[in-house]
Design an enzyme around this catalytic site. Sequence first.
Site, short mmCIF file in Angstrom:
data_model
loop_
_atom_site.label_atom_id
_atom_site.label_comp_id
_atom_site.label_asym_id
_atom_site.label_seq_id
_atom_site.Cartn_x
_atom_site.Cartn_y
_atom_site.Cartn_z
N LEU A 218 0.88 -1.16 0.00
CA LEU A 218 0.00 0.00 0.00
C LEU A 218 0.92 1.21 0.00
O LEU A 218 1.70 1.41 0.93
CB LEU A 218 -0.92 -0.01 1.23
CG LEU A 218 -2.07 1.00 1.22
CD1 LEU A 218 -3.01 0.74 0.03
CD2 LEU A 218 -2.86 0.93 2.52
N ASP A 219 0.85 2.01 -1.06
CA ASP A 219 1.81 3.09 -1.27
C ASP A 219 1.75 4.14 -0.17
O ASP A 219 0.75 4.28 0.54
CB ASP A 219 1.57 3.75 -2.62
CG ASP A 219 1.78 2.78 -3.78
OD1 ASP A 219 2.73 2.00 -3.72
OD2 ASP A 219 0.96 2.81 -4.73
N SER A 220 2.84 4.91 -0.08
CA SER A 220 2.95 5.95 0.95
C SER A 220 1.82 6.96 0.85
O SER A 220 1.33 7.44 1.88
CB SER A 220 4.31 6.64 0.82
OG SER A 220 4.39 7.75 1.70
#
Length: 344
Positions: A218-220
């Site tokens: 899950l991207d930043s």
Amino acid sequence: MKSKLTLKTNKTDTKKSSKKIRFNPNLQKIQNLQKSQKLQKSKQIQIKKSQTPKISEIAEISEKSENFNIWQSVNENLTKSKNINIEKNIPQIQQVQNGERLSKIIANRNLCSRREADDYLAAGLVSVNGKIAHLGQKIPFDQINSLDIQIAKEAQNLQNQKITIILHKPVGYVSGTPEDGNIHALTLITAENQEKSPLDPIEFSPHILRGLAPAGRLDSDSSGLIIYTQDGRIAKQIIGEKVQHKVEKEYLVRFVGEISPEKIKLLQHGLFLDGKALKPAWVKLLNEGQLHFILQEGRKRQIRRMCELVGLKVIGLKRVRIGKIMLKNLPLGKWRFLRNGEKI
């Protein structure tokens, strides 16, 4: 005074036989020593080729486990058995050269991860069709579907004690190895941030962080549900490429740009990323500026790149479900255990 001895040879070696060599009384001892060294090296090579782990290696694995006593008893049995059989009266499967590795077959059936399968096979904790299997075992391709694979209770107990954590990740945290000054989401797994329940499998302790790995990314710049687990079965179920029943992942997406029914259809099916067609997705317009996505795959920054292809820009992305696990009312930055009875 050392004596001299002339060696007798065949007629074809008359030139060599004319030479005289000095007799060394220690020659026999030296030759015996060299033979012993060669024999020892050949045994080591055979062990490497058969990929049979040393007892010390299995002991090293066991020391990392919470259940050292189980592994210690297994190691004692291994010491007594050259064929790595827990029970000598149970025969091993006949080894074949061409076929699929048994550890891969076990992982594909989601009985455990491939790494765990190697550990269990090395410890003699796996039987196939009633026979103890071994590390490096290969199965003929035409027999794979008919295999009856059983994991010993000792291994099942180890699996059942592995924990899984559900986290509501905020924006600004990364799910994997932090880069460029980002903060690892695992830093949020503390006693203060836990949402407790009577159904929790264990009490929190900092040592549980060891061995936790993200089951998907899950991207930043995204928020929402992320799962960390020690259980290879769960990780494979979520992110495995060859899993028969893909686990769905559900997202709420805020965007800017003009939307149309044609763009919705393209988002549902017909787009390509990195030269590969995307699998069909469930996409619906919830309201102005918000889309609802359900995916069965997880390409890198997939939803953002899909929206870019149809002229939309994502300004907010939140994952609200993985399989049967819902984010629901878990507060931002808080976490909880996967509780008894819950399934992915």
